[in-house]
Design an enzyme around this catalytic site. Sequence first.
Site, PDB file in Angstrom:
ATOM      1  N   SER A 168      -9.160 -13.059   4.146  1.00 25.28           N
ATOM      2  CA  SER A 168      -9.398 -14.473   4.464  1.00 25.28           C
ATOM      3  C   SER A 168     -10.440 -15.128   3.571  1.00 25.28           C
ATOM      4  CB  SER A 168      -9.820 -14.617   5.928  1.00 25.28           C
ATOM      5  OG  SER A 168     -11.041 -13.937   6.159  1.00 25.28           O
ATOM      6  N   ASP A 169     -11.206 -14.329   2.823  1.00 27.68           N
ATOM      7  CA  ASP A 169     -12.215 -14.905   1.934  1.00 27.68           C
ATOM      8  C   ASP A 169     -12.200 -14.186   0.590  1.00 27.68           C
ATOM      9  OD1 ASP A 169     -14.227 -16.671   1.196  1.00 27.68           O
ATOM     10  OD2 ASP A 169     -15.843 -15.389   1.941  1.00 27.68           O
ATOM     11  N   LEU A 170     -11.022 -14.118  -0.009  1.00 28.02           N
ATOM     12  CA  LEU A 170     -10.891 -13.463  -1.306  1.00 28.02           C
ATOM     13  C   LEU A 170     -11.541 -14.338  -2.374  1.00 28.02           C
ATOM     14  CD1 LEU A 170      -9.693 -11.007  -2.780  1.00 28.02           C
ATOM     15  CD2 LEU A 170      -7.630 -12.380  -3.180  1.00 28.02           C
ATOM     16  N   ASN A 174     -16.509 -11.084  -3.500  1.00 18.58           N
ATOM     17  CA  ASN A 174     -16.008 -10.018  -2.632  1.00 18.58           C
ATOM     18  C   ASN A 174     -15.163  -9.009  -3.404  1.00 18.58           C
ATOM     19  OD1 ASN A 174     -17.308 -10.888  -0.343  1.00 18.58           O
ATOM     20  ND2 ASN A 174     -15.631 -12.234   0.280  1.00 18.58           N
ATOM     21  N   ARG A 206      -6.987 -19.044  -3.771  1.00 19.01           N
ATOM     22  CA  ARG A 206      -8.368 -19.073  -3.282  1.00 19.01           C
ATOM     23  C   ARG A 206      -9.293 -18.336  -4.252  1.00 19.01           C
ATOM     24  NH1 ARG A 206     -10.441 -19.762   1.985  1.00 19.01           N
ATOM     25  NH2 ARG A 206     -12.573 -18.981   2.206  1.00 19.01           N
TER      26      ARG A 206
END
Length: 238
Positions: A168-170, A174, A206
Amino acid sequence: MKTTAVKKSDGQVIWFNPQVLPQIEPSFFDLNWHRKHGQLRGGATGRGFAHFIRFEERELVLRPFRRGGLIGKINPDLYLRLGAKASRAYQEYSLLEWMLEHDLPVPRPVAARYVPVGLCYRADLVTERIPDSRPLADILVEKELPATVWAKIGAVICQMHTLGVHHSDLNCRNILLDADMRVWLIDFDKCSRREKDGWKVQNLARLKRSLDKELTKQPLLFWQESNWLELMAGYKAE
């Protein structure tokens, strides 16, 4: 093979890997306890704050779950209580376990804690720290990466997507590279396994937005459009 033990103490539920920690107490999640014993080794910012600790010759990362944005100023760490196994800590812990079983390069989960507070709960997660690793964004400030490394990044992301894991937060913080330029993926809070494929394009977009955004902060960043093509070549080859 899963190796998870469970300890319950004063309403708290702790899941842990007994191969890493043969026993565990709630104090293990207390930063002041680690500080008192000289075990804190700094930290890193992200969606929350990760604290680096050295415990019995092991390098670990302790992350208390924290809310961001405006709501985080009013309610920094409480989440609606829906049961221990629905907690953010257990969900991430179990997903990391499952990904390791499927050979994804992610940190090994060490312990997760669920602390009920009335109708809400607090949570913490401990993982092993990836040795000699740094975020992709920080490395790109210093040097250009060869096409082979970009291709490896793309291949690892494809491996994750093929297993149906939606990050969800690539973003470029990260994704870690270690001293041997091996690729690692971290921070799987609010991530999940999905069956359909439509989300994969948005997930990649993203990541690209995060790299473009980093370039606006660091105009000398070693990042250009051709690097994205190299990453995507690795993704498609995998």
